[in-house]
Design an enzyme around this catalytic site. Structure first.
Site, mmCIF file in Angstrom:
data_model
loop_
_atom_site.group_PDB
_atom_site.id
_atom_site.type_symbol
_atom_site.label_atom_id
_atom_site.label_comp_id
_atom_site.label_asym_id
_atom_site.label_seq_id
_atom_site.Cartn_x
_atom_site.Cartn_y
_atom_site.Cartn_z
ATOM 1 N N TRP A 146 -45.287 -26.620 -0.603
ATOM 2 C CA TRP A 146 -46.630 -26.926 -1.122
ATOM 3 C C TRP A 146 -47.007 -25.999 -2.267
ATOM 4 O O TRP A 146 -47.903 -26.268 -3.035
ATOM 5 C CB TRP A 146 -47.684 -26.827 -0.005
ATOM 6 N N ASP A 147 -46.270 -24.894 -2.388
ATOM 7 C CA ASP A 147 -46.503 -23.926 -3.463
ATOM 8 C C ASP A 147 -46.599 -24.638 -4.816
ATOM 9 O O ASP A 147 -47.365 -24.242 -5.689
ATOM 10 C CB ASP A 147 -45.335 -22.929 -3.560
ATOM 11 N N GLU A 162 -50.630 -18.221 7.888
ATOM 12 C CA GLU A 162 -49.603 -18.442 8.922
ATOM 13 C C GLU A 162 -49.622 -17.352 9.994
ATOM 14 O O GLU A 162 -48.762 -17.352 10.876
ATOM 15 C CB GLU A 162 -48.223 -18.556 8.273
ATOM 16 N N LYS A 200 -53.042 -13.606 6.531
ATOM 17 C CA LYS A 200 -51.863 -13.415 5.682
ATOM 18 C C LYS A 200 -52.182 -13.748 4.223
ATOM 19 O O LYS A 200 -51.767 -13.062 3.297
ATOM 20 C CB LYS A 200 -50.748 -14.333 6.190
ATOM 21 N N GLN A 201 -52.893 -14.840 4.014
ATOM 22 C CA GLN A 201 -53.184 -15.307 2.657
ATOM 23 C C GLN A 201 -54.446 -16.150 2.736
ATOM 24 O O GLN A 201 -54.816 -16.611 3.813
ATOM 25 C CB GLN A 201 -52.027 -16.149 2.132
#
Ligand code: BGC
Length: 755
Positions: free
Chosen positions: A360-361, A489, A595-596
């Site tokens: 998906w990046d 995640e 995480k992000q």
């Protein structure tokens, strides 16, 4: 954070050779080269008896490696697709008076390793003392962007000692290679044919048969040499390797040179092995007639054009300057849009983690950048890539017992091949990100031809998936999505991840809008019934989006606020961070650490749909809990910080994203570079510091200059125009470089740009 290279605006250079595993691998990752068609880590030409990860990868040449998990769960993909570590065609071993050159054990001085980003040239030089002999070596290599099948190496050897030195070179193509991360230590190549003469040779190899019926790839590599060494003999040490041997007796002060040109062709471009072999020889003949300078000149010219279009110049801060150039350099080395069949793997051609597959990046992080710096065609190709993989996406949805299309988290051909259940089955926000990229392309380019045709199909099938994946909670009278993993995640199997829910809701809404605009013929093909539309509208109206009134924040998921919420600053740098290397997985999952970007990823996507108060409340709550252990994290947080005028934070996060690998922030660059995160520097400068947005068919800017910088400038492509933006201490200026006059918005005021 760990810096291994010196700071220079156009070079990634070091004068220290660190002969240990971690530093060697870091140096290899950071000196990776690529030309979109193929790429390689900066490993040595000659054998190195210390730890090394030799890696050459060819775009789109992959192998389905049988899934390996502890306990099989229904629905798991059968294989993990991996870009195959290619036959090693750069191999060149050197003997000095019969003793093999090996930097792991030899005594060397005057070491320099330099990646010239302006011209995409890797050089390495040193002086080695072996017995009585003292010899200097200079290795140069580039992967041509002017002729993508071409790799060129040149080695200059000079006797800098006082006695004669006999130098022997074994230059090879070696198919005896393996993927370090192969699940069953299998070798993926078999050799079909080899041939050699005194100063040339070829190897034709093919990926092994596999039980999953995915395509096998044939690869042909032919080497030719140009040299003032003498050709000694040709040899074939094993049936997988061909070698040409050259020798020279060098008197003190004498210099010799050897050039190796390799043509690499694959069955992706040729139907039969015969066609492939003759193309390989024809291309080898063609380049044989050119000099090194001609070949290098043609290659460097293409890079010069790329830089002219997309260089971001930063004055007053060389670290920032080097960072963003490294970002763009490695991004373009991986993908410049020439081949619509390819995509952008998270590690590009620089390592094996993530298998070189599509994530998906691409849609979430790379599309915004390619829209800003290349022709719209490049992004359109990336969107077409997904359209062509719809069959795979139907398969993935079906695996989960659901309607419509579920685009994969990881893939080469549309079929999901990631085999961690919490990602494969649950990280379904990706479907919304793919829909969002269609919207992004359309609003940037003004071109509706994709969204009203192929795009409408993709949106419809994604919407069908969402409509089946939500459930209606009678108790709450709301639609909900349970059992998901958001972009963060570090939490799995959560209920009502705000980001997933809002993207699902948005996709359904956008699809309904698009369905109102498609042609009758297209509508007939899509066959969305009135009942379906009604249901979609109902979901849009009644989707549950977790919100906390007291904090005025969107809640990451149902249970998030019940955690023990302590900021990252309460952790110990030494004992706790990075969490993914210091903590057990269950401890991470139950912690509040992110995480992000998750909620903030959504706020970035829809940045202009929220009030400044909402953005502030969410940023102030979530950013202090974020460890940014995904390389994709820092960039979007930098944009949000800039939007909120948190300048120091925006700059800190810019540095983290732009120099993520150069400074090894997440302590994992040994595995390869974070290529999809190499979009981060551009996103932070352009959307963050320059405040670029596209809304209502108009380009908007709200620029500021970070205090440490004297100036920055970049070029932005927008609707057949190229606009140059320059921001310095006296303010911002805008110049139309190409295209018709245009009105843009700067700090809320219209500015007319004419040539
Ligand atoms: C991130 C994912 C990303 C993947 C590949 C992971 O660490 O959490 O969002 O898709 O890396 O870049």
């Amino acid at each position: 954070m760990k810096r291994t290279f010196e700071v220079e605006p156009w070079n990634v250079v070091t004068h220290t050779f660190k002969n240990d595993s971690e530093n060697k691998r870091l140096q290899e990752s950071m000196t990776s080269l690529g030309n979109g068609y193929m790429g390689m880590r900066g490993f040595f030409e000659e054998d190195y008896s210390g730890d090394t990860l030799p890696g050459i990868y060819l775009g789109g040449v992959w192998f389905p490696d049988k899934t390996r998990v502890g306990w099989w769960k229904n629905g798991y993909p059968e294989y993990f697709g991996k870009v195959v570590n290619a036959v090693n065609f750069i191999k060149m071993n050197f003997m000095i008076n019969g003793a093999k050159l090996d930097l792991a054990t030899d005594q060397i001085s005057d070491f320099e390793l330099n990646l010239d980003m302006k011209q995409s040239l890797l050089t390495r030089s040193f002086v080695v003392t072996k017995g009585d002999a003292k010899v200097s070596f200079t290795f140069e290599r580039f992967l041509s962007v002017a002729q993508q099948e071409l790799s060129v190496q040149r080695v200059t050897v000079k006797n800098v000692g006082s006695t004669d030195a006999k130098i022997t070179v074994d230059s090879a193509i070696d198919a005896d290679v393996s993927n370090e991360d192969a699940n069953y230590d299998e070798r993926f190549w078999e050799v079909l044919n080899t041939s050699q003469s005194d100063d040339s040779g070829y190897v034709i190899s093919k990926t092994k048969e596999n039980p999953f019926g995915t395509p096998r790839f044939t690869v042909g590599m032919e080497m030719r040499h140009h040299t003032d060494f003498e050709t000694a003999k040709t040899s074939q040490p094993s049936e997988k390797e061909v070698v040409n041997e050259f020798t020279a007796d060098l008197k003190a002060g004498e210099t010799r040179q050897i050039e190796k040109r390799v043509i690499v062709v694959t069955s992706r471009d040729y139907d039969t092995d015969n066609e492939l072999t003759s193309a390989m020889t024809k291309l080898s003949d063609q380049v044989s007639g050119s000099s090194y300078d001609d070949l290098f000149g043609a290659h460097a010219k293409v890079w010069a054009d790329r830089w002219e279009k997309s260089d971001v110049q930063i004055d007053g801060d060389n670290e920032s300057q080097q960072g963003i150039r490294f970002n763009l350099f490695e991004l373009f080395s991986t993908y410049y849009g020439e081949d619509a069949r390819l995509n952008i793997g998270p590690k590009g051609f620089t390592g094996e983690k993530y298998g070189g597959a599509t994530y998906w990046d691409t849609e979430a992080f790379a599309v915004p950048v390619y829209l800003g710096i290349t022709d719209p065609e490049v992004t359109r190709n990336l969107l077409m890539y997904r359209y062509k993989q719809l069959d795979g996406a139907y398969h993935n949805a079906k695996q989960q017992g659901l309607d419509g299309a579920l685009f994969p988290m990881v893939t080469f051909d549309g079929i999901e091949c990631h085999n961690e259940w919490e990602i494969t089955f649950e990280e379904i926000h990706r479907n919304g990100d793919i829909a969002f990229a269609i919207f992004n392309y359309t609003r940037y380019t003004g071109d509706t031809s994709y969204v009203l045709n192929e795009g409408a199909k993709v949106l419809t099938e994604i919407s069908r998936f969402w409509a089946d994946r939500v459930h209606f909670s009678e108790r709450n009278q709301k639609y909900m999505i349970h059992g998901v993993t958001g972009p963060d995640e570090y939490e799995n199997n959560v209920d009502n991840n705000w980001y997933t829910n809002i993207l699902a809701q948005w996709t359904l809404k956008y699809t309904l809008e698009i369905l109102d605009q498609v042609s009758p013929k297209r509508a007939e093909d899509l066959a969305v019934s009135d009942d379906e539309k009604k249901k979609w509208q109902d979901i849009v109206d009644w989707m549950y989006l977790p919100y906390d009134k007291d904090l005025n924040i969107f809640v990451q998921h149902d249970g998030f606020l019940d955690k023990d919420i302590q900021p990252v600053s309460s952790l110990s740098e030494e004992k706790d961070l990075p969490l993914n290397q210091k903590w057990s997985w269950d401890k991470i999952l139950r912690s509040p650490y992110i995480k992000q970007g998750d909620v903030l990823q959504g706020i970035w996507d829809f940045i202009d749909d929220f009030t400044p108060e909402q953005k502030k409340a969410n940023f102030d709550f979530y950013e202090p809990l974020t460890v940014h252990e995904s390389s994709l994290s820092a960039s979007i947080h930098s944009v949000l910080a800039a939007d909120l005028h948190y300048e120091d934070k925006a700059v800190e996060l810019y540095e983290r994203t732009a120099r993520l690998d150069l400074d090894n922030y997440n302590n994992d660059t040994v595995d390869g570079l974070h290529v999809t995160a190499m979009t981060g520097g551009w996103i932070a400068v352009v959307q963050g510091f320059a405040g670029m947005r596209v809304n209502d068919d108009k380009l908007h800017f709200a620029p500021f200059l970070p205090k440490k910088w004297d100036r920055y400038s970049f070029r932005q492509v927008f609707r057949d125009r190229v606009i140059e933006v320059n921001v310095d201490k006296s303010g911002a200026s805008f110049k139309l470089i190409d295209g018709e006059p245009i009105t843009i918005d700067v700090d809320g005021k219209d500015v007319e740009l004419t040539k």
